[in-house]
Design an enzyme around this catalytic site. Structure first.
Site, mmCIF file in Angstrom:
data_model
loop_
_atom_site.group_PDB
_atom_site.id
_atom_site.type_symbol
_atom_site.label_atom_id
_atom_site.label_comp_id
_atom_site.label_asym_id
_atom_site.label_seq_id
_atom_site.Cartn_x
_atom_site.Cartn_y
_atom_site.Cartn_z
ATOM 1 N N ARG A 168 0.819 -1.211 0.000
ATOM 2 C CA ARG A 168 0.000 0.000 0.000
ATOM 3 C C ARG A 168 0.854 1.263 0.000
ATOM 4 O O ARG A 168 0.452 2.289 -0.531
ATOM 5 C CB ARG A 168 -0.930 0.002 1.225
ATOM 6 C CG ARG A 168 -2.092 -0.961 1.115
ATOM 7 C CD ARG A 168 -3.013 -0.855 2.308
ATOM 8 N NE ARG A 168 -2.349 -1.276 3.542
ATOM 9 C CZ ARG A 168 -2.925 -1.264 4.743
ATOM 10 N NH1 ARG A 168 -4.160 -0.825 4.871
ATOM 11 N NH2 ARG A 168 -2.269 -1.675 5.817
ATOM 12 N N ARG A 169 2.038 1.195 0.615
ATOM 13 C CA ARG A 169 2.912 2.370 0.709
ATOM 14 C C ARG A 169 4.235 2.081 0.016
ATOM 15 O O ARG A 169 5.186 1.583 0.637
ATOM 16 C CB ARG A 169 3.133 2.735 2.186
ATOM 17 C CG ARG A 169 1.852 3.134 2.914
ATOM 18 C CD ARG A 169 2.135 3.630 4.330
ATOM 19 N NE ARG A 169 2.728 2.581 5.164
ATOM 20 C CZ ARG A 169 2.028 1.666 5.819
ATOM 21 N NH1 ARG A 169 0.695 1.662 5.737
ATOM 22 N NH2 ARG A 169 2.618 0.763 6.559
ATOM 23 N N LYS A 193 -6.721 -16.145 8.039
ATOM 24 C CA LYS A 193 -7.680 -16.951 8.799
ATOM 25 C C LYS A 193 -9.106 -16.440 8.687
ATOM 26 O O LYS A 193 -10.052 -17.227 8.585
ATOM 27 C CB LYS A 193 -7.264 -17.019 10.259
ATOM 28 C CG LYS A 193 -7.002 -15.669 10.895
ATOM 29 C CD LYS A 193 -6.395 -15.809 12.269
ATOM 30 C CE LYS A 193 -5.897 -14.465 12.784
ATOM 31 N NZ LYS A 193 -4.659 -14.030 12.093
ATOM 32 N N GLU A 220 -1.311 -23.202 5.937
ATOM 33 C CA GLU A 220 -0.785 -23.631 7.239
ATOM 34 C C GLU A 220 -0.616 -22.451 8.195
ATOM 35 O O GLU A 220 -0.843 -22.567 9.402
ATOM 36 C CB GLU A 220 0.558 -24.342 7.054
ATOM 37 C CG GLU A 220 1.147 -24.912 8.327
ATOM 38 C CD GLU A 220 0.332 -26.076 8.877
ATOM 39 O OE1 GLU A 220 -0.221 -25.927 9.986
ATOM 40 O OE2 GLU A 220 0.245 -27.118 8.199
ATOM 41 N N GLY A 259 0.431 -20.026 13.855
ATOM 42 C CA GLY A 259 1.766 -19.582 13.466
ATOM 43 C C GLY A 259 2.642 -20.674 12.904
ATOM 44 O O GLY A 259 2.307 -21.316 11.905
ATOM 45 N N GLY A 288 4.415 -5.410 22.458
ATOM 46 C CA GLY A 288 4.113 -5.700 21.062
ATOM 47 C C GLY A 288 3.301 -6.954 20.839
ATOM 48 O O GLY A 288 3.069 -7.351 19.695
ATOM 49 N N GLU A 313 -2.257 -5.606 19.726
ATOM 50 C CA GLU A 313 -2.420 -4.470 18.836
ATOM 51 C C GLU A 313 -2.978 -3.274 19.605
ATOM 52 O O GLU A 313 -3.491 -3.413 20.721
ATOM 53 C CB GLU A 313 -3.387 -4.834 17.697
ATOM 54 C CG GLU A 313 -2.963 -6.017 16.851
ATOM 55 C CD GLU A 313 -1.822 -5.694 15.917
ATOM 56 O OE1 GLU A 313 -1.522 -4.492 15.730
ATOM 57 O OE2 GLU A 313 -1.216 -6.641 15.386
ATOM 58 N N LYS A 315 -9.962 -19.401 13.691
ATOM 59 C CA LYS A 315 -9.089 -20.565 13.672
ATOM 60 C C LYS A 315 -9.854 -21.831 14.040
ATOM 61 O O LYS A 315 -9.619 -22.905 13.466
ATOM 62 C CB LYS A 315 -7.918 -20.331 14.632
ATOM 63 C CG LYS A 315 -7.006 -19.187 14.206
ATOM 64 C CD LYS A 315 -6.011 -18.820 15.290
ATOM 65 C CE LYS A 315 -5.135 -17.657 14.857
ATOM 66 N NZ LYS A 315 -4.210 -17.214 15.932
ATOM 67 N N GLY A 354 3.937 -13.880 15.201
ATOM 68 C CA GLY A 354 5.222 -13.242 14.956
ATOM 69 C C GLY A 354 5.665 -13.428 13.523
ATOM 70 O O GLY A 354 5.273 -14.379 12.843
#
Length: 430
Positions: free
Chosen positions: A48-49, A107, A131, A136, A189, A192, A207, A306
């Site tokens: 997008r950027r 998902k 997967e 993750g 972190g 969100e 999920k 992650g």
């Protein structure tokens, strides 16, 4: 003998996961080529950027026109890591139409429209692998749809969201309140800025829908999954859990009915015994139990989110899809032959932990026990503590249906001696 002409890969999205996918494709190019039997080439990256500096990515590959990229006609595999419903859905179906297979980590889209996407992939003879959409880096989708393809899966029980597990683990280990634990997760972190998708269990429910569909060969959509968030859990709930020898986890639970005629899928907080392996899953890790007829109990454990862990799952799918492409084959598609009905939450049977605020006077326990008996709910244990005219009454039931428990609680609220229902929590894993 290795083919010299490279397989071309289009990458949709270059955020935390996408940038890791691009990095691994570059730094491990020789190993990937050896494992696949042909080199893989990053042919374009849709973002997008475009002005953002992306280390290790040739700026000439960057474009804002994702549609043009998937329509090129020379793309072998599209890797979609942009998330959301649109434009991801349109881009994936367009990729199939223009002769590319797809690897996705989406998902939400797969839980909502997985059947339709599989149908388009099959129509055009392409692969759809995902997967990375669940848990993750943990290999889970492929074991369910390939390794256990000859077995009968009866239950999938697990922790599938790292953010919520981190928060609950902090509350349990430090005595912190919900908001305090959430603030720490955000600072590190793990959460969100808007944590709604995680703490209200939308992420885990998506999920669960994917896992239930694969495990039971039945189409299970996001709307079929019962969802209950964890924002109302308090430090006092953890004290109650410890008094029972339990802790609290946000669990995704997919089950086949005892008679085999239906399935259920649900996500909610639950008390789980400290002796259960899921109770020891700490921090932002994920773990999933799979119970089947022949294999028995299997546990899958590892980092559930992650950039690097998720990219590992994406690259595993990329290798598999590229191998299929070289051999002229496709991997497993949708398996929904069983077409089992999905039962409502009211039919689910489990144990319950109910905490009531009651008047501290004779006869209260008898009144409460009578209400439970009238609704067919058997009591396992009762604990009462009182002071200055007020008391806390904790009731743990034997197994009961959600519908019967709901009726019981409604009747309890009508008793003059019951001041309020402090908390209701399911007890799982026994």
């Amino acid at each position: 003998m290795m083919r010299t002409r490279p397989l071309k890969v289009a990458l949709l999205g270059c955020g935390v996961v996408g940038s890791e996918v691009a990095r691994i494709m570059t730094t491990h190019a020789d190993d990937l080529a050896a494992r696949i039997g042909a080199p893989v080439e990053l042919a374009g990256v849709a973002v997008r950027r475009p002005s953002k500096v992306r280390d290790g990515i040739d700026p000439s590959l960057v474009t804002t026109d994702a549609t043009a990229l998937v329509k090129r006609g020379d793309i072998d595999v599209v890797v979609e890591v942009i998330g959301g419903i649109e434009p991801a859905r349109t881009l994936i179906t367009t990729a199939f139409e223009y002769g590319a297979s797809v690897v996705s980590a989406n998902k939400a889209l797969l839980a909502q429209d997985g059947a339709a996407l599989h149908a388009v992939a099959e129509e055009h003879g392409e692969d759809l692998y995902y997967e990375a959409a669940v848990a993750g880096a943990i290999p889970l989708i492929r074991p369910l749809r390939e390794s256990l393809a000859g077995d009968k899966v009866n239950r999938v029980l697990g922790i599938v969201n790292g953010t919520t597990n981190f928060i609950l683990d902090k509350m349990d280990s430090t005595g912190a309140g919900y908001q305090e634990a959430l603030d720490e997760a955000t600072a590190l972190g793990y959460a969100e800025a808007d944590p709604t998708a995680d703490v209200e269990a939308f992420d885990a429910a998506a999920k669960a829908a994917i896992l239930a569909g694969i495990a039971f060969h039945t189409r299970v959509r996001l709307d079929d999954v019962y969802r209950e968030g964890m924002t109302e859990i308090t430090a006092a709930d953890f004290v109650s859990a410890r008094n029972m020898g339990c802790t609290i986890k946000l669990l995704a639970i997919c089950e086949r009915a005892a008679d085999g005629g239906s399935v259920t899928a649900r996500v909610h907080p639950a008390m789980i015994p400290l002796t259960h392996p899921l109770a020891s899953v700490r921090g932002a890790y994920n773990a999933v139990f799979v119970e089947s007829d022949a294999a028995g109990q299997l546990m899958f454990y590892g980092p559930g989110a992650g950039g690097a862990p998720t990219a590992s799952a994406v690259l595993g799918d990329l290798v598999a899809v590229c191998r299929n492409r070289l051999s002229g084959a496709t991997g497993p598609g949708e398996s929904a032959y069983a077409a089992l009905p999905v039962s409502p939450m009211g039919d689910v049977v489990t144990r319950y932990h109910i905490s009531l605020d009651v008047a501290d006077k004779p006869g209260v326990l008898a009144q409460v026990a009578t209400v439970f008996a009238e609704h067919g709910v058997s009591i396992d244990t009762v604990r009462q503590q009182g002071k200055d005219g007020e008391a806390s009454l904790v009731v743990v039931t034997h197994r009961a249906s959600d519908a019967s428990l709901t009726g019981t609680v409604e009747a309890l609220r009508k008793l003059d001696t019951v001041r309020g229902v402090a908390s209701i929590m399911r007890v799982e894993g026994e």
